[in-house]
Write a protein that holds these residues in place. Structure first.
Motif, PDB file in Angstrom:
ATOM      1  N   SER A   3       3.844  -6.626  -7.977  1.00 16.54           N
ATOM      2  CA  SER A   3       3.014  -7.714  -7.179  1.00 16.54           C
ATOM      3  C   SER A   3       1.790  -8.190  -8.185  1.00 16.54           C
ATOM      4  CB  SER A   3       2.627  -7.367  -5.794  1.00 16.54           C
ATOM      5  OG  SER A   3       2.201  -8.636  -5.197  1.00 16.54           O
ATOM      6  N   TYR A   4       0.900  -7.261  -8.421  1.00 20.26           N
ATOM      7  CA  TYR A   4      -0.168  -7.648  -9.218  1.00 20.26           C
ATOM      8  C   TYR A   4      -0.001  -8.284 -10.307  1.00 20.26           C
ATOM      9  CZ  TYR A   4      -4.785  -7.113 -11.498  1.00 20.26           C
ATOM     10  OH  TYR A   4      -6.059  -7.387 -12.166  1.00 20.26           O
ATOM     11  N   PHE A   5       1.066  -7.676 -11.148  1.00 17.23           N
ATOM     12  CA  PHE A   5       1.509  -8.319 -12.490  1.00 17.23           C
ATOM     13  C   PHE A   5       1.893  -9.737 -12.308  1.00 17.23           C
ATOM     14  CE2 PHE A   5       5.153  -8.514 -15.827  1.00 17.23           C
ATOM     15  CZ  PHE A   5       4.274  -8.977 -16.977  1.00 17.23           C
ATOM     16  N   ILE A   6       2.785  -9.972 -11.384  1.00 19.38           N
ATOM     17  CA  ILE A   6       3.236 -11.387 -11.109  1.00 19.38           C
ATOM     18  C   ILE A   6       1.884 -12.183 -10.555  1.00 19.38           C
ATOM     19  CG2 ILE A   6       4.727 -12.961  -9.624  1.00 19.38           C
ATOM     20  CD1 ILE A   6       6.160 -11.278 -11.782  1.00 19.38           C
TER      21      ILE A   6
ATOM     22  N   GLU B 241       4.960  -1.283 -21.839  1.00 23.10           N
ATOM     23  CA  GLU B 241       4.954  -0.814 -23.240  1.00 23.10           C
ATOM     24  C   GLU B 241       6.119  -0.495 -23.721  1.00 23.10           C
ATOM     25  OE1 GLU B 241       0.448   1.377 -23.547  1.00 23.10           O
ATOM     26  OE2 GLU B 241       1.982   2.639 -23.280  1.00 23.10           O
ATOM     27  N   ARG B 242       7.106  -0.049 -22.698  1.00 24.44           N
ATOM     28  CA  ARG B 242       8.607   0.377 -23.185  1.00 24.44           C
ATOM     29  C   ARG B 242       9.213  -1.176 -23.291  1.00 24.44           C
ATOM     30  NH1 ARG B 242       8.851   3.674 -19.500  1.00 24.44           N
ATOM     31  NH2 ARG B 242      10.239   2.794 -17.907  1.00 24.44           N
ATOM     32  N   ASN B 243       8.939  -1.829 -22.294  1.00 22.43           N
ATOM     33  CA  ASN B 243       9.852  -3.152 -22.290  1.00 22.43           C
ATOM     34  C   ASN B 243       9.271  -4.503 -22.786  1.00 22.43           C
ATOM     35  OD1 ASN B 243      12.451  -2.118 -20.818  1.00 22.43           O
ATOM     36  ND2 ASN B 243      10.574  -1.120 -19.604  1.00 22.43           N
ATOM     37  N   GLY B 244       7.995  -4.234 -23.656  1.00 20.48           N
ATOM     38  CA  GLY B 244       7.215  -5.443 -23.716  1.00 20.48           C
ATOM     39  C   GLY B 244       8.014  -6.684 -24.115  1.00 20.48           C
ATOM     40  N   SER B 245       8.566  -6.719 -25.317  1.00 20.99           N
ATOM     41  CA  SER B 245       9.141  -8.044 -25.386  1.00 20.99           C
ATOM     42  C   SER B 245      10.216  -8.434 -24.788  1.00 20.99           C
ATOM     43  CB  SER B 245       9.903  -7.838 -27.197  1.00 20.99           C
ATOM     44  OG  SER B 245      10.540  -6.950 -27.067  1.00 20.99           O
TER      45      SER B 245
ATOM     46  N   GLU C  70       1.063  -1.221   0.133  1.00 22.86           N
ATOM     47  CA  GLU C  70      -0.094   0.147  -0.065  1.00 22.86           C
ATOM     48  C   GLU C  70       0.610   1.123  -0.092  1.00 22.86           C
ATOM     49  OE1 GLU C  70      -2.335  -0.437   3.524  1.00 22.86           O
ATOM     50  OE2 GLU C  70      -3.245  -2.158   2.789  1.00 22.86           O
ATOM     51  N   LYS C  71       2.141   1.100   0.333  1.00 25.86           N
ATOM     52  CA  LYS C  71       3.081   2.087   0.508  1.00 25.86           C
ATOM     53  C   LYS C  71       3.958   2.415  -0.931  1.00 25.86           C
ATOM     54  CE  LYS C  71       3.657   1.537   5.445  1.00 25.86           C
ATOM     55  NZ  LYS C  71       4.437   1.359   6.707  1.00 25.86           N
ATOM     56  N   SER C  72       3.806   1.481  -1.624  1.00 27.75           N
ATOM     57  CA  SER C  72       4.762   1.463  -2.746  1.00 27.75           C
ATOM     58  C   SER C  72       4.027   1.066  -3.917  1.00 27.75           C
ATOM     59  CB  SER C  72       5.982   0.783  -2.716  1.00 27.75           C
ATOM     60  OG  SER C  72       6.620   0.557  -3.955  1.00 27.75           O
ATOM     61  N   LYS C  73       3.609   2.249  -4.820  1.00 25.73           N
ATOM     62  CA  LYS C  73       2.765   2.094  -6.103  1.00 25.73           C
ATOM     63  C   LYS C  73       3.581   0.931  -7.015  1.00 25.73           C
ATOM     64  CE  LYS C  73       0.481   4.663  -9.780  1.00 25.73           C
ATOM     65  NZ  LYS C  73       1.100   4.039 -10.947  1.00 25.73           N
ATOM     66  N   SER C  74       4.819   1.252  -7.258  1.00 27.25           N
ATOM     67  CA  SER C  74       5.617   0.442  -8.161  1.00 27.25           C
ATOM     68  C   SER C  74       5.590  -0.951  -7.682  1.00 27.25           C
ATOM     69  CB  SER C  74       6.844   0.841  -8.632  1.00 27.25           C
ATOM     70  OG  SER C  74       7.697   1.329  -7.293  1.00 27.25           O
ATOM     71  N   LEU C  75       5.501  -1.157  -6.297  1.00 23.35           N
ATOM     72  CA  LEU C  75       5.941  -2.614  -5.685  1.00 23.35           C
ATOM     73  C   LEU C  75       4.517  -3.174  -6.020  1.00 23.35           C
ATOM     74  CD1 LEU C  75       7.477  -4.911  -4.431  1.00 23.35           C
ATOM     75  CD2 LEU C  75       6.898  -3.678  -2.364  1.00 23.35           C
TER      76      LEU C  75
ATOM     77  N   LYS D  54      -4.162  -2.539 -20.060  1.00 19.24           N
ATOM     78  CA  LYS D  54      -5.432  -2.049 -19.993  1.00 19.24           C
ATOM     79  C   LYS D  54      -5.960  -1.470 -18.485  1.00 19.24           C
ATOM     80  CE  LYS D  54      -7.309  -5.363 -23.411  1.00 19.24           C
ATOM     81  NZ  LYS D  54      -8.014  -6.717 -23.677  1.00 19.24           N
ATOM     82  N   GLN D  55      -5.452  -2.012 -17.528  1.00 22.61           N
ATOM     83  CA  GLN D  55      -5.673  -1.611 -16.208  1.00 22.61           C
ATOM     84  C   GLN D  55      -4.853  -0.469 -15.739  1.00 22.61           C
ATOM     85  OE1 GLN D  55      -6.665  -4.758 -13.318  1.00 22.61           O
ATOM     86  NE2 GLN D  55      -6.494  -5.966 -15.285  1.00 22.61           N
ATOM     87  N   ASN D  56      -3.816   0.071 -16.676  1.00 28.13           N
ATOM     88  CA  ASN D  56      -2.986   1.066 -16.259  1.00 28.13           C
ATOM     89  C   ASN D  56      -2.169   0.827 -15.155  1.00 28.13           C
ATOM     90  OD1 ASN D  56      -1.761   3.646 -16.820  1.00 28.13           O
ATOM     91  ND2 ASN D  56      -2.994   4.431 -15.056  1.00 28.13           N
ATOM     92  N   VAL D  57      -1.607  -0.588 -15.054  1.00 28.36           N
ATOM     93  CA  VAL D  57      -0.727  -1.080 -14.067  1.00 28.36           C
ATOM     94  C   VAL D  57       0.628  -1.349 -14.684  1.00 28.36           C
ATOM     95  CG1 VAL D  57      -0.270  -3.257 -12.828  1.00 28.36           C
ATOM     96  CG2 VAL D  57      -2.843  -2.261 -12.817  1.00 28.36           C
TER      97      VAL D  57
END
Length: 280
Positions: free
Chosen positions: A171-174, A209-213, A162-167, A200-203
């Motif tokens: 975590s959600y991505f994994i 988008e920059r590192n997709g492949s 909850e304290k780190s947006k990037s983390l 799509k969910q802006n996560v």
């Protein structure tokens, strides 16, 4: 000391080698309030010690030498020992070899060790691992200690998220990838679906988008290692079981040598005549 450019990249190291994300993450873990423009030196060494799917980032912030690792499979109780070996190498790289023979005290950054656990087995939100737990002789006056903070960063399992947006987004991505894997999708398809969902969910949208492949290739390799490790471990268990059976049969055969002939013992134990003859 500059970051090692030969270091094998991963999604975790790529995302948190961004200094803004790394400072945000450190603030969340240690409940500090460093600003985004705080001086931070990333000095990750080439991945030599951590070969079992541990993605590490080491950095110096405010005279603290932080070794941060993301561990994806199980909590490894040898992490304090491995961190000890790792920090020694970091200090060795940082300090002039001749300086340690001088009389004056060398001041060094204070070490901190953190593991971010993201495996499938249930774990507490936080735990501490200590080097002293591995000592053969227990002593009250410990002369050497390494304490590792282990934080469960599985999605929805830690307040730190909850304290780190990037983390939290990482975590959600994994979590999304694992969800598709649990549904039976092939690994590459699971990763691609998770990337599409997160964009799509802006996560992690800009990052993905920059590192997709590259993300697909890195994760494919990382998850592949995990699968391979599970196979190796199962094979090792099976080999251990087989070795145990053979050893037990040899003990039985040895006890029967004075009672039965070798051919009969061979039939009863499954051992060869040559193996039994060696037991005499």
């Amino acid at each position: 000391m500059l970051a090692n450019k030969k270091y094998k990249d991963s999604v975790f190291t790529r995302l948190f080698s961004d200094k803004k994300n790394l400072i945000e993450l450190y603030n969340a873990i240690e409940n500090t309030n460093y600003s985004a423009n705080t001086d931070i030196q990333i000095n990750t060494l080439e991945d030599v010690l951590f070969m079992d799917r541990v993605n590490d980032i080491s950095f110096i912030i405010d005279s603290k030498f932080v070794v941060l690792a993301e561990h994806q499979t199980t909590v490894n109780y040898n992490m304090p020992l491995r961190f000890l070996m790792y920090i020694a190498r970091l200090y060795e790289k940082m300090i002039d070899n001749k300086a340690i023979y001088r009389e004056s005290l060398i001041k060094i950054p204070t070490p901190e060790f953190i593991v971010l656990y993201n495996g499938k087995k249930e774990q507490p939100e936080n735990r501490m691992l200590k080097l002293s737990d591995a000592f053969i002789i227990e002593k009250s006056d410990i002369k050497l200690e390494v304490i590792v903070k282990v934080i469960n960063i599985n999605y929805g399992k830690s307040k730190i998220l909850e304290k780190s947006k990037s983390l939290n987004e990482y975590s959600y991505f994994i979590y999304e990838i694992q969800k598709y894997l649990d549904e039976g999708l092939p690994l590459k398809e699971a990763i691609k679906n998770a990337i599409q969902d997160c964009i799509k969910q802006n996560v992690l949208k800009n990052f993905l988008e920059r590192n997709g492949s590259e993300v697909i290739n890195m994760l494919y390799t990382e998850f592949d290692i995990d699968v391979a490790k599970e196979v190796w471990q199962e094979e090792a268990k099976e080999q251990g079981r087989q070795e145990g059976i053979v050893q037990r049969n040899k003990e039985i055969a040895k006890s029967l040598l004075d009672i039965l002939d070798i051919e009969t013992i061979a039939k009863k134990t499954g051992l060869t005549v040559q193996e039994i003859e060696k037991l005499k």
